[in-house]
Design an enzyme around this catalytic site. Sequence first.
Site, PDB file in Angstrom:
ATOM      1  N   GLU A   3       0.796  -1.247   0.000  1.00 38.99           N
ATOM      2  CA  GLU A   3       0.000   0.000   0.000  1.00 38.99           C
ATOM      3  C   GLU A   3       0.821   1.286   0.000  1.00 38.99           C
ATOM      4  O   GLU A   3       0.563   2.192   0.786  1.00 38.99           O
ATOM      5  CB  GLU A   3      -0.973  -0.014   1.190  1.00 38.99           C
ATOM      6  CG  GLU A   3      -1.900  -1.215   1.181  1.00 38.99           C
ATOM      7  CD  GLU A   3      -2.869  -1.259   2.363  1.00 38.99           C
ATOM      8  OE1 GLU A   3      -2.763  -0.420   3.268  1.00 38.99           O
ATOM      9  OE2 GLU A   3      -3.746  -2.143   2.361  1.00 38.99           O
TER      10      GLU A   3
ATOM     11  N   ASP B 178     -11.943 -11.146  -0.936  1.00 43.27           N
ATOM     12  CA  ASP B 178     -13.227 -11.364  -0.254  1.00 43.27           C
ATOM     13  C   ASP B 178     -14.267 -10.518  -0.986  1.00 43.27           C
ATOM     14  O   ASP B 178     -13.928  -9.528  -1.622  1.00 43.27           O
ATOM     15  CB  ASP B 178     -13.194 -11.068   1.258  1.00 43.27           C
ATOM     16  CG  ASP B 178     -12.598  -9.735   1.653  1.00 43.27           C
ATOM     17  OD1 ASP B 178     -12.658  -8.771   0.867  1.00 43.27           O
ATOM     18  OD2 ASP B 178     -12.076  -9.629   2.778  1.00 43.27           O
TER      19      ASP B 178
ATOM     20  N   GLU C  16      -5.851 -11.046  -1.559  1.00 41.53           N
ATOM     21  CA  GLU C  16      -6.680 -10.899  -0.348  1.00 41.53           C
ATOM     22  C   GLU C  16      -8.162 -10.910  -0.711  1.00 41.53           C
ATOM     23  O   GLU C  16      -8.928 -10.046  -0.297  1.00 41.53           O
ATOM     24  CB  GLU C  16      -6.335  -9.585   0.372  1.00 41.53           C
ATOM     25  CG  GLU C  16      -4.856  -9.442   0.681  1.00 41.53           C
ATOM     26  CD  GLU C  16      -4.509  -8.202   1.507  1.00 41.53           C
ATOM     27  OE1 GLU C  16      -5.419  -7.539   2.024  1.00 41.53           O
ATOM     28  OE2 GLU C  16      -3.303  -7.923   1.629  1.00 41.53           O
TER      29      GLU C  16
ATOM     30  N   ASN D 154       2.185  -5.134  -3.173  1.00 41.92           N
ATOM     31  CA  ASN D 154       0.783  -5.473  -2.889  1.00 41.92           C
ATOM     32  C   ASN D 154      -0.028  -4.207  -2.602  1.00 41.92           C
ATOM     33  O   ASN D 154       0.440  -3.321  -1.878  1.00 41.92           O
ATOM     34  CB  ASN D 154       0.781  -6.375  -1.636  1.00 41.92           C
ATOM     35  CG  ASN D 154      -0.528  -7.076  -1.378  1.00 41.92           C
ATOM     36  OD1 ASN D 154      -1.021  -7.795  -2.247  1.00 41.92           O
ATOM     37  ND2 ASN D 154      -1.095  -6.894  -0.191  1.00 41.92           N
TER      38      ASN D 154
ATOM     39  N   HIS E 292     -10.381  -6.733  -2.088  1.00 40.90           N
ATOM     40  CA  HIS E 292     -11.480  -6.642  -1.119  1.00 40.90           C
ATOM     41  C   HIS E 292     -12.604  -5.953  -1.891  1.00 40.90           C
ATOM     42  O   HIS E 292     -12.662  -4.717  -1.944  1.00 40.90           O
ATOM     43  CB  HIS E 292     -11.061  -5.831   0.110  1.00 40.90           C
ATOM     44  CG  HIS E 292      -9.922  -6.458   0.838  1.00 40.90           C
ATOM     45  ND1 HIS E 292     -10.060  -7.660   1.505  1.00 40.90           N
ATOM     46  CD2 HIS E 292      -8.626  -6.092   0.975  1.00 40.90           C
ATOM     47  CE1 HIS E 292      -8.889  -7.988   2.042  1.00 40.90           C
ATOM     48  NE2 HIS E 292      -8.005  -7.063   1.740  1.00 40.90           N
TER      49      HIS E 292
HETATM   50  C1  XIL Z   1      -6.214  -6.870   8.130  1.00 39.31           C
HETATM   51  C2  XIL Z   1      -6.481  -8.103   8.978  1.00 39.31           C
HETATM   52  O1  XIL Z   1      -7.319  -8.970   8.273  1.00 39.31           O
HETATM   53  C3  XIL Z   1      -7.117  -7.693  10.289  1.00 39.31           C
HETATM   54  O2  XIL Z   1      -7.224  -8.815  11.165  1.00 39.31           O
HETATM   55  C4  XIL Z   1      -6.319  -6.586  10.963  1.00 39.31           C
HETATM   56  O3  XIL Z   1      -7.017  -6.135  12.104  1.00 39.31           O
HETATM   57  C5  XIL Z   1      -6.085  -5.437  10.010  1.00 39.31           C
HETATM   58  O4  XIL Z   1      -5.471  -5.914   8.823  1.00 39.31           O
HETATM   59  N1  XIL Z   1      -4.967  -4.974   3.582  1.00 39.31           N
HETATM   60  C6  XIL Z   1      -3.921  -5.756   4.022  1.00 39.31           C
HETATM   61  C7  XIL Z   1      -4.121  -6.686   5.145  1.00 39.31           C
HETATM   62  O5  XIL Z   1      -2.856  -5.744   3.390  1.00 39.31           O
HETATM   63  O6  XIL Z   1      -2.957  -6.838   5.918  1.00 39.31           O
HETATM   64  C8  XIL Z   1      -5.263  -6.254   6.028  1.00 39.31           C
HETATM   65  O7  XIL Z   1      -5.484  -7.272   6.992  1.00 39.31           O
HETATM   66  C9  XIL Z   1      -6.497  -6.013   5.194  1.00 39.31           C
HETATM   67  C10 XIL Z   1      -6.265  -4.897   4.211  1.00 39.31           C
END
Ligand code: XIL
Length: 347
Positions: free
Chosen positions: A154, A262, A260, A195, A231
């Site tokens: 990020e 979802d 990641e 990422n 996400h």
């Molecule tokens: C999130 C985790 O899922 C949570 O448990 C934590 O509280 C915060 O981080 N982007 C990312 C991940 O790169 O590391 C994040 O994970 C979600 C967003």
Amino acid sequence: MKYQTAALFFLVLVSCQTPSIPSCPQVSEHLADQVSFPCGVVVDPSSLEFNQAYAGIVDDHFNSVTAENIMKPDALHPVEGVFDWAAADQLVDYCQRSGKRLHGHTLIWHQQLPFWMQHYQGSREDWERMFKDHITQVVSHFKGKVASWDVVNEAFNDDGSLRNTIWKEHLGPSYLEKAFRYAHEADPEAKLFYNDYSVVLAPQKRAAILAYFSQLKAQGVPIHGIGVQMHIYNGFPTDSEISQAMDDIWRAGFLVHLSELDISINPLGQAMPTPPEDELARQANRYLYIFQSFKRIPEAYQFGITIWGVSDADSWIRYFFNRDDYPLLFDDQYQPKPAFCKLISTL
Ligand code: XIL
């Protein structure tokens, strides 16, 4: 009349017996076996140890694993020079025993930093040393055990500019390239990723990331792939935006990791004590579309798809954004949802 009563009774009986979620007879098959690319999931080692249903799903359906939190800087490096490897080493053992690939997440980020790092005081040279030391120690510790790393997470804003973080402030923009070089020196075999989120939704961000890392790569910086967090929501981004993003990445010569994934069904955060069936059906189609379009990119660029959580009960979306949501493949009771059934039966 008698006949009508009997018909009514029959109807009630049938509707009571119809489960709200369609049955999923193929659940004995394994998701990872349905695709030729690595199929990953994010895990938390204590759930893996103490929750049988959770562990069963990870064992059966996934062949790649990412740690949700325990390999972030605050967890691994709580005090300057003091590392806490215990939980991550346990995960390494699990992956070695079960033959699963372990993806490291994440070396450099502006969040989930230990307090000492966030408030670090020192000259530019001190910052350089601290930054290099963190990367070198972590990657060396897991050398040969962690197959790949999210080296930087990020670092870009959605408009394509570089985010102001402590790293940029104290080291300048070259921290990005240095992070990749240091990680590569510590483990030359590991695949190294950048990422980020909104890589699909914000084309200007994607273009900036690809231009930036293509240039670094041309200069010999060891960067192998782009992690697309994903996400996402039932409604957006569109299917074609998703495949466009993947195409842009592999065509630029980078491995693609949907890192990641979802799929939220409640973006407005309405009260949603149970998931509406039509939204679960849309979610199923969306999961399938993503897996199928990933299959279509050239195999050499398919690093894998990682789902960000095992069941809806484990999803970060609920506690992080404080809303009812059902973004994953298994429900709160660790039963397969329509999305899982669709993947298993169609892929
Ligand atoms: C999130 C985790 O899922 C949570 O448990 C934590 O509280 C915060 O981080 N982007 C990312 C991940 O790169 O590391 C994040 O994970 C979600 C967003």
